[in-house]
Each structure stands twice: as C-alpha cells, then as structure tokens.
Motif scaffolding. Sequence first.
Motif, mmCIF file in Angstrom:
data_model
loop_
_atom_site.group_PDB
_atom_site.id
_atom_site.type_symbol
_atom_site.label_atom_id
_atom_site.label_comp_id
_atom_site.label_asym_id
_atom_site.label_seq_id
_atom_site.Cartn_x
_atom_site.Cartn_y
_atom_site.Cartn_z
ATOM 1 N N GLY A 7 -1.003 -13.582 -35.886
ATOM 2 C CA GLY A 7 -2.337 -13.726 -36.434
ATOM 3 C C GLY A 7 -2.440 -14.889 -37.400
ATOM 4 N N GLU A 8 -3.588 -15.001 -38.014
ATOM 5 C CA GLU A 8 -3.887 -16.104 -38.929
ATOM 6 C C GLU A 8 -2.890 -16.157 -40.081
ATOM 7 N N ALA A 9 -2.494 -17.360 -40.451
ATOM 8 C CA ALA A 9 -1.551 -17.540 -41.549
ATOM 9 C C ALA A 9 -2.078 -16.900 -42.824
ATOM 10 N N GLY A 10 -1.251 -16.089 -43.437
ATOM 11 C CA GLY A 10 -1.639 -15.395 -44.650
ATOM 12 C C GLY A 10 -2.310 -14.060 -44.397
ATOM 13 N N ASN A 11 -2.589 -13.783 -43.134
ATOM 14 C CA ASN A 11 -3.245 -12.523 -42.780
ATOM 15 C C ASN A 11 -2.620 -11.952 -41.502
ATOM 16 N N GLU A 12 -1.306 -12.058 -41.411
ATOM 17 C CA GLU A 12 -0.610 -11.628 -40.200
ATOM 18 C C GLU A 12 -0.591 -10.101 -40.056
ATOM 19 N N LYS A 13 -0.524 -9.672 -38.820
ATOM 20 C CA LYS A 13 -0.309 -8.276 -38.478
ATOM 21 C C LYS A 13 1.131 -8.117 -37.988
ATOM 22 N N ILE A 14 1.614 -6.891 -37.969
ATOM 23 C CA ILE A 14 2.988 -6.660 -37.536
ATOM 24 C C ILE A 14 3.025 -6.248 -36.061
ATOM 25 N N GLY A 15 4.118 -6.605 -35.412
ATOM 26 C CA GLY A 15 4.294 -6.269 -34.011
ATOM 27 C C GLY A 15 5.764 -6.136 -33.677
ATOM 28 N N VAL A 16 6.037 -5.792 -32.435
ATOM 29 C CA VAL A 16 7.398 -5.747 -31.916
ATOM 30 C C VAL A 16 7.409 -6.447 -30.564
ATOM 31 N N LYS A 17 8.555 -6.992 -30.224
ATOM 32 C CA LYS A 17 8.758 -7.586 -28.915
ATOM 33 C C LYS A 17 9.624 -6.652 -28.102
ATOM 34 N N VAL A 18 9.140 -6.235 -26.950
ATOM 35 C CA VAL A 18 9.891 -5.370 -26.045
ATOM 36 C C VAL A 18 9.979 -6.089 -24.710
ATOM 37 N N GLY A 19 11.188 -6.439 -24.309
ATOM 38 C CA GLY A 19 11.335 -7.279 -23.123
ATOM 39 C C GLY A 19 10.724 -8.631 -23.399
ATOM 40 N N GLU A 20 9.776 -9.022 -22.572
ATOM 41 C CA GLU A 20 9.111 -10.309 -22.767
ATOM 42 C C GLU A 20 7.694 -10.144 -23.309
ATOM 43 N N LYS A 21 7.330 -8.947 -23.725
ATOM 44 C CA LYS A 21 5.972 -8.694 -24.185
ATOM 45 C C LYS A 21 5.936 -8.353 -25.666
ATOM 46 N N ASN A 22 4.887 -8.832 -26.344
ATOM 47 C CA ASN A 22 4.664 -8.540 -27.755
ATOM 48 C C ASN A 22 3.604 -7.454 -27.889
#
Length: 283
Positions: A7-22
Amino acid sequence: MQLIRFGEAGNEKIGVKVGEKNYDVSAFGGDYNEQFFAENGLSKLAQFVQDNEGKLAEVPADARIGAPIARPSKIVCIGLNYKDHAEETGAAIPAEPIIFMKSTTSLVGPFDQVMIPKNSEKTDWEVEFGIVVEKKASYVSEADALDYVAGYVLHNDVSEREYQLERGGTWDKGKGCDTFAPIGPVLTTKEEIPDINNVRLWLKVNGKTYQDGNTKNLIFNVPFIVSYVSQFMTLLPGDVISTGTPAGVGLGFNPPIYLKAGDVIELGADYLGESRQEVIAYR
C-alpha cells in the motif's frame, strides 16, 4: 511463512506471501513492528492464516510493496564482513565485527526509488543478508542467538563513499541518507531457510552483474553477529542487523563506478526474493 507490507508509503497494510500469491491479513490487526514481534505475533499470525485458509483476499497485483517491517528502533550494520570485499577496498580483515548504524529514516520499500543525496558524487550499492530480531536481546550467547531471530530480509545498504570515508568521523554519515535502506520484498521466517550459511545473494546495475556472493563466505556468521551486537546494545523486537556485503561494490573498481540518475539496481537472495530500485537525482 513470508511477511509482506503493501500500500501507500506510510500507510501500509500487512500481508503474507503464500506460494507466489500475496494475501491481505490486515484483519489480523496492527503492523509488523516491535509490539507484533514481542507479543508472539509470528505464531499468532500463522494460526490466523491457517484459520482463514481460502478466505483471505489477494493483494492487488499493482499494489506497491513496502518494506516488510515497520520502522524499527534501529538498523545495525556489520562492515567488511566478507574477506573479498575487505580486500577489494584495501581494508584489513577485521579481528572483530565492525558496527555502524543506518538511520531508521533511510528505510524504504524494495521497489521504491533511491535518491542520490544533495551534492553526492559517490553513491554506491551493497547487497546484504539482513536479520530481523524477534525478542529483546542483551548479552545473548552464540549458542542461543538464533532463538532471538524472527527471520531474514534482503537489504540494499546504499552508501555514499565520500560521506562515509572522506568527511571525518564514523561511517554513519554515508549510510543513513533518505532512501538508503531498501528492504524486502519479504521477511522470510527462519524455519523457511534450510541453511543460513549457504544463501546466494547477487546485485546488478543496468543489467550487468557486479555482486555474486554467498553467506558461506561471511567472516562472522549470523549467530556470532547477533550475540556480538547484543554485548554492546539491547536489541529490540523488529530491529534489523545487516550482515555485510560481498565483493563487487562500485568503490572496489579501478576507477570506481558510482550510481547516477537513471541507473537501475536489481538484487536478490535465495529465499528472500528480488528487489529493484531506480536511481533518481536529489529533489
């Protein structure tokens, strides 16, 4: 598990990468910061991902990928930690690790631009294998050191050599400029890497390979570094320790080669992914 932020710099959200997908895990709450790691966030997140398998939304393909950790309390770096790099710069092989710091304001995403500092003529590149701390660490033994590690990240330790070596004082002057710490794209948790003493890392500028090294050639390995640094400062959850760069930096050529606006840096490491930064002039 691999952690991402998007997401936008300074306002990122969290995620995970599983295989080749985020995947978006912002419903988990919080950020990948000191509190997250200190409160057993990795285990809780792994359970959250498992409980929500098949329900998580994919991150849009065009989303900006940020640094995989929020701004840490400190970015600690180890200098001259590959024999071939020490030799190319004409430096003696260190008897003990050389420690310097990068300012936390130098942290940017893995695909963000690198900005040449005002009046700089000697901006350089350094691909590095970075450690992310999971637990508060002070006077940790080498045998126990990996118990304090959350995982590992790819880091471009961008450096201004005149500021670092010709302006008096410590190396920090040439290390902490804005945009000088592109980190990511992922934080790879420690169980995902079978042998941290055998990780290839590489870097190209404008398509030409300049660095091609391996952590097996570190003078001081990861457990030793974590233990050593903890003798001099308390490491906090989310802190980064960057372990040094192999040969092939611009400073090591005759004549030296330095970055200029329009150059493109590409780098990567086994298990840690690849990043790319366009170099821009100061603005």
